[in-house]
Design an enzyme around this catalytic site. Structure first.
Site, PDB file in Angstrom:
ATOM      1  N   GLU A   9       4.151  -1.333   5.353  1.00 16.76           N
ATOM      2  CA  GLU A   9       3.311  -2.270   4.605  1.00 16.76           C
ATOM      3  C   GLU A   9       3.828  -3.713   4.704  1.00 16.76           C
ATOM      4  O   GLU A   9       3.482  -4.556   3.878  1.00 16.76           O
ATOM      5  CB  GLU A   9       3.232  -1.839   3.136  1.00 16.76           C
ATOM      6  CG  GLU A   9       2.641  -0.462   2.943  1.00 16.76           C
ATOM      7  CD  GLU A   9       2.791   0.035   1.518  1.00 16.76           C
ATOM      8  OE1 GLU A   9       1.990  -0.395   0.667  1.00 16.76           O
ATOM      9  OE2 GLU A   9       3.706   0.830   1.251  1.00 16.76           O
ATOM     10  N   SER A  27      -0.664   1.706   0.127  1.00 23.15           N
ATOM     11  CA  SER A  27      -1.743   1.010   0.833  1.00 23.15           C
ATOM     12  C   SER A  27      -2.594   1.962   1.666  1.00 23.15           C
ATOM     13  O   SER A  27      -3.292   1.551   2.577  1.00 23.15           O
ATOM     14  CB  SER A  27      -1.188  -0.105   1.747  1.00 23.15           C
ATOM     15  OG  SER A  27      -0.685  -1.157   0.978  1.00 23.15           O
TER      16      SER A  27
END
Length: 303
Positions: free
Chosen positions: A13, A141
């Site tokens: 991420e 995410s």
């Protein structure tokens, strides 16, 4: 104040972290602070020295390092104040299989799961019927999240995920819509209802970060009783995990009216249009106001 903005890192991420840091940097400057950018991927060994030279650290890391409590522990060791949860709460919340045990132990509804510490043998069969989800035990995410529709798809999905992850969890598909609810200080914020755009089977990485990939409605158009329950569960999860400052809890709201707590994020996305800033805006806090409030809460926690 001199603020150390910590972002980047080496998790999957990384780009999400760096993108959010741009807006935070600008907000900190508008608030009158001096900002030094620090990327652990480039100079982790210099973190303690950097922290000692600053009044406050603002962490915008996702995954490990950052959400796993490592950076928080280092900052605590040199008494550098920072926003958000301390090391222990961060570590527990990031680990889905561990945090789900805490949820169940405290009466919070969470989907069943199966924890895989290594790639199972080829004759392994999950205990859930298809379709199901496999996901990283510590990722976020929606990276590495895979919807598996049949036994034929399972081997490739497992191979793909274990190529980048060391721990995986398996969950059944829960029909419903996604709802997320932030906590700021001691209060839950107005929830957001998330509707993936046409063509998205679920709220995956593309839906989250592609313009127009999802419709995010805040405040969520839910019955008052459900809104109250979402906020109650989000605040309770925040407390039982030992979190502070802020967090964001993600749920599935099923057609039968039940709620299912998926996970809690201790360092939620912080672009000006991210979910938690949208919720803060719904109670009258601008993005700059939110950043200032998080700094205030961080100092309160460090006392």
């Amino acid at each position: 104040m001199n603020i150390l903005l910590i972002a980047g890192g080496w998790s999957s991420e990384r780009e999400v972290s760096l993108n959010g840091a741009k807006g935070i940097h600008e907000a900190l400057l508008r608030l009158g602070h001096t900002v030094t950018f620090f990327d652990p991927q480039l100079s982790l060994d210099g973190l303690l020295t950097a922290a000692r030279g600053h009044d406050f650290a603002f962490i915008n890391l996702h995954g490990s390092p950052g959400e796993d409590g490592m950076v928080q522990a280092l900052l605590e060791s040199v008494a550098c104040p920072f926003q958000g949860s301390r090391a222990t709460g961060s570590f527990i919340a990031l680990n889905k299989s561990v945090s789900k045990q805490v949820f169940l132990d405290n009466g919070l509804p969470t989907p069943e799961w199966e924890f895989l510490a290594k790639r199972p043998s080829k004759d392994w069969r999950p205990k859930f019927s298809y379709p199901l989800f496999i996901k990283s035990n510590t990722g976020g995410s929606s990276l590495g999240l895979s919807r598996v529709a049949s036994a034929e798809e399972l081997p490739d999905s497992l191979d793909s995920l274990f190529a980048t992850e060391s721990q995986v969890i398996v969950e059944p598909l829960i029909e419903g819509v996604e709802v997320t609810c932030g906590v700021l200080g001691d209060s839950a914020l107005p929830p957001v209802l998330i509707e993936p755009a046409d063509g998205s089977v679920f709220f995956d990485y593309e839906a989250k970060y592609r313009p127009g990939g999802a419709r995010e409605i805040c405040p969520a158009p839910l019955p008052d009783t459900i809104t109250a329950q979402v906020k109650h569960f989000a605040l309770k999860a925040h407390k039982v995990l030992g979190l502070c400052g802020y967090s964001r809890a993600d749920f599935i709201y099923s057609p039968d009216g039940s709620l299912h707590l998926l996970e809690v994020n201790t360092l939620p996305g912080m672009t000006s249009t991210s979910l938690l800033p949208q919720e803060a805006a719904a109670i009258g806090l601008s993005f700059d106001d939110l950043i200032a409030r998080l700094i205030e809460l961080g100092f309160d926690e460090s006392k």
